[in-house]
Write a protein that holds these residues in place. Structure first.
Motif, PDB file in Angstrom:
ATOM      1  N   CYS A  31       0.765  -1.247   0.000  1.00  0.00           N
ATOM      2  CA  CYS A  31       0.000   0.000   0.000  1.00  0.00           C
ATOM      3  C   CYS A  31       0.799   1.303   0.000  1.00  0.00           C
ATOM      4  CB  CYS A  31      -0.919   0.008   1.218  1.00  0.00           C
ATOM      5  SG  CYS A  31      -2.122  -1.318   1.166  1.00  0.00           S
TER       6      CYS A  31
ATOM      7  N   LEU B  64       3.602   4.390  -0.931  1.00  0.00           N
ATOM      8  CA  LEU B  64       4.068   5.083  -2.131  1.00  0.00           C
ATOM      9  C   LEU B  64       5.575   5.234  -2.060  1.00  0.00           C
ATOM     10  CD1 LEU B  64       1.383   7.892  -2.300  1.00  0.00           C
ATOM     11  CD2 LEU B  64       1.506   5.804  -3.653  1.00  0.00           C
TER      12      LEU B  64
ATOM     13  N   GLU C  31       1.534  -2.091  -4.929  1.00  0.00           N
ATOM     14  CA  GLU C  31       1.951  -0.701  -4.741  1.00  0.00           C
ATOM     15  C   GLU C  31       3.422  -0.647  -4.341  1.00  0.00           C
ATOM     16  OE1 GLU C  31       0.163   2.136  -5.158  1.00  0.00           O
ATOM     17  OE2 GLU C  31      -1.512   0.949  -5.895  1.00  0.00           O
TER      18      GLU C  31
END
Length: 120
Positions: free
Chosen positions: A13, A15, A92
């Motif tokens: 999840c 970035l 991700e």
């Protein structure tokens, strides 16, 4: 159990952060290889991270209820930041902050959780 689930969730999840300064060559050389985190609260659960010299790598592991995970990635290692970019659109990107690294032990901060991995 909570740490491995949090680690996996953040692998999926988070970035990627962009940092433009570099770490020392010695630190980067120490990163190359396979590192393993074992969750002793859940027998048999683990995650391995393999970092190759050509800036590619792989995550493999067994998580909760025996579910296996595996995906390839590319990475950068700059200013104590490991930015992992999955080669799969389904995963991700993540960012790990290196707390310490030796030839046998890699300690990272993953969104406030400190995780220690050991060289395989």
């Amino acid at each position: 159990m909570k740490k491995i689930n949090l680690f996996l969730m953040l692998l999926v999840c988070s970035l990627t952060a962009c940092v433009f300064t570099s770490c020392s060559k010695d630190e980067e050389d120490l990163l190359i290889g396979t590192w393993r985190y074992d969750d002793y609260e859940l027998q048999g659960a683990y995650i391995t991270l393999t970092f190759n010299a050509n800036k590619t790598g792989q995550v493999k592991g067994i998580i909760d209820d025996g579910i296996s995970i595996s995906f390839d990635f590319t990475y950068t290692y700059n200013n104590d930041i490991i930015a992992i970019t999955s080669t799969s659109d389904a995963i991700e990107n993540i960012t790990l902050t290196v707390v310490s690294i030796t030839k046998d032990e890699l300690t990272v901060n993953d969104s406030g959780d400190t995780i220690t991995l050991y060289r395989v």
